[in-house]
Design a protein around this motif. Structure first.
Motif, short mmCIF file in Angstrom:
data_model
loop_
_atom_site.label_atom_id
_atom_site.label_comp_id
_atom_site.label_asym_id
_atom_site.label_seq_id
_atom_site.Cartn_x
_atom_site.Cartn_y
_atom_site.Cartn_z
N LYS A 1 0.85 -1.19 0.00
CA LYS A 1 0.00 0.00 0.00
C LYS A 1 0.89 1.24 0.00
CE LYS A 1 -3.92 0.01 2.52
NZ LYS A 1 -4.81 0.16 3.68
N LEU B 1 -3.13 3.89 -2.50
CA LEU B 1 -3.13 2.93 -3.61
C LEU B 1 -2.72 1.56 -3.09
CD1 LEU B 1 -1.45 5.76 -4.81
CD2 LEU B 1 -2.26 4.65 -6.85
N SER B 2 -3.56 0.56 -3.28
CA SER B 2 -3.17 -0.78 -2.84
C SER B 2 -3.39 -1.81 -3.94
CB SER B 2 -3.91 -1.17 -1.56
OG SER B 2 -5.21 -0.69 -1.57
N GLU B 3 -2.48 -2.78 -3.96
CA GLU B 3 -2.56 -3.84 -4.98
C GLU B 3 -3.80 -4.67 -4.76
OE1 GLU B 3 1.99 -4.71 -6.34
OE2 GLU B 3 1.36 -5.51 -4.43
N GLN B 4 -4.34 -5.16 -5.85
CA GLN B 4 -5.55 -5.97 -5.82
C GLN B 4 -5.26 -7.36 -6.35
OE1 GLN B 4 -9.13 -5.64 -5.31
NE2 GLN B 4 -8.05 -4.34 -3.89
N ALA C 1 -5.30 5.26 -14.19
CA ALA C 1 -4.91 3.86 -14.00
C ALA C 1 -5.12 3.07 -15.30
CB ALA C 1 -5.73 3.24 -12.86
N LYS D 1 -2.21 1.11 -17.41
CA LYS D 1 -2.32 -0.34 -17.59
C LYS D 1 -2.23 -0.71 -19.08
CE LYS D 1 -5.62 -2.75 -15.45
NZ LYS D 1 -4.81 -3.96 -15.34
N LYS E 1 -2.27 -6.16 -13.62
CA LYS E 1 -2.46 -6.19 -12.17
C LYS E 1 -3.62 -5.27 -11.84
CE LYS E 1 2.45 -6.64 -11.09
NZ LYS E 1 3.61 -5.86 -10.68
N VAL F 1 -5.70 -2.60 -9.05
CA VAL F 1 -5.39 -1.60 -8.02
C VAL F 1 -6.68 -1.06 -7.41
CG1 VAL F 1 -5.28 0.37 -9.65
CG2 VAL F 1 -4.02 0.49 -7.50
N LEU G 1 1.08 5.01 -9.26
CA LEU G 1 1.12 3.71 -9.94
C LEU G 1 2.51 3.43 -10.51
CD1 LEU G 1 -2.40 3.76 -11.58
CD2 LEU G 1 -1.62 2.30 -9.72
N LEU H 1 4.06 2.08 -7.41
CA LEU H 1 3.47 0.83 -6.93
C LEU H 1 3.85 -0.35 -7.83
CD1 LEU H 1 1.34 -0.21 -4.75
CD2 LEU H 1 -0.32 -0.12 -6.59
N TRP H 2 3.86 -0.11 -9.14
CA TRP H 2 4.13 -1.19 -10.10
C TRP H 2 5.57 -1.18 -10.61
CZ3 TRP H 2 -1.13 0.06 -12.89
CH2 TRP H 2 -2.19 -0.55 -12.18
#
Ligand code: ATP
Length: 284
Positions: A2, A43-46, A72, A76, A83, A85, A113, A116-117
């Protein structure tokens, strides 16, 4: 995993519209800076490959109309990220206020992002992605203070204004940016504010010169449509702000104040007849 990303609001220190272009956009000249009034993105991974937007604010779209969703989606697609988010928007910036809240959320989503990625997208590419999402998004990606030309996406960094207090008052009316631009007749603008004057004021670092160079041609439209915005601006000056202006297409009016001792009087005075008032610092 996160992460958090801050999405600050912007104010226009000057905004001029030069002409309407054949593509329908207006050619503008704006000087913008960031203020310390911000949304916070979580922002958290899903586990699943989906984009989920949530917010405590009940009055913004949470589907593909949300600019953070669009940010987003574009990342992507462009970088082939498979992935998901979850982006939670903790909204503090008033919506549809002329403070670029949605644009700043989009910019923060792009920056967040990227982290995060672990995409390592260079700033130049993030700016180009931002321009696809909206005219104000590139400035929000870059931050600081800038001269924005073209439709707002061509940016030149400029010196930050001298540190001061920014008092904002948002009257409870909705102003559509598209309608304000639609009503503007660029050929009959009475007085164009000068980007040159604002830039030399910023170069000199003289606060009062910055206040004297404030100007926004969109006031001609919005103040006519909503006299209460003009009243708010006049009250701000009467209460002692060193300079006051409407931000973007409005309806938020901001006042710049150098002396901290003046802030409570102006803030409380405005609170007398406007529910949404903020006193913040520039984000320099
Ligand atoms: P600008 O100064 O760039 O014209 P604004 O401050 O006037 O922007 P926003 O707060 O960005 O306006 O909101 C304009 C509209 O965008 C809202 O009515 C809302 O429906 C939509 N919107 C989409 N995404 C968001 C978001 N993340 N936050 C707020 N509004 C959003």
């Amino acid at each position: 995993m996160k992460i958090y990303e801050k999405a600050p609001a912007k104010i226009n220190l000057m905004l001029d519209v030069l002409y309407k272009r054949p593509d329908g956009f207006h050619e503008v000249e704006m000087v913008m800076t960031m203020i310390d009034l911000a949304d916070r993105l979580e922002l958290s991974e899903q586990p699943r490959d989906t984009i989920i937007i949530t917010s405590q604010a009940g009055y913004i779209p949470l589907d593909e109309k949300n600019l953070a969703f669009q940010a987003a989606k574009v990342i992507k697609e462009r970088y082939d990220v498979r992935k998901g988010v979850h982006i939670h928007l903790d909204k503090k910036i008033p919506v549809a206020a002329g403070l670029a809240g949605g644009s700043s959320d989009a910019a923060a989503a792009l920056r967040g992002l990227n982290r995060l990625w672990n995409l390592n997208i260079p700033q130049k590419e993030l700016l180009a992605l931002g321009a696809e999402l909206g005219s104000d998004v590139p400035f929000c990606v870059m931050g600081g203070s800038a001269l924005a030309t073209g439709r707002g996406e061509v940016l030149t960094p400029v010196p930050n204004p001298p540190q001061c207090w920014v008092i904002l008052a948002k009257p409870p009316i909705n102003v559509s940016t598209a309608e304000v631009y639609g009503r503007l007749r660029s050929e009959s603008i009475r007085q164009h504010p000068s980007a040159k004057d604002m830039l030399s004021a910023l170069e000199s670092g003289r606060f009062l010169e910055v206040c004297q160079s404030l100007g926004n041609v969109l006031e001609e439209v919005t103040l006519k449509m909503h006299p209460e915005v003009l009243q708010l601006k006049e009250t701000m000056l009467k209460l002692g702000a060193d300079g006051a202006l409407m931000s973007g297409s409005g309806p938020t009016v901001f006042g710049l104040v150098s002396k901290e001792s003046k802030v409570p009087r102006i803030y409380n005075g405005l609170r007398g007849f406007c529910k949404e008032v903020y006193a913040v610092r520039l984000l320099t």
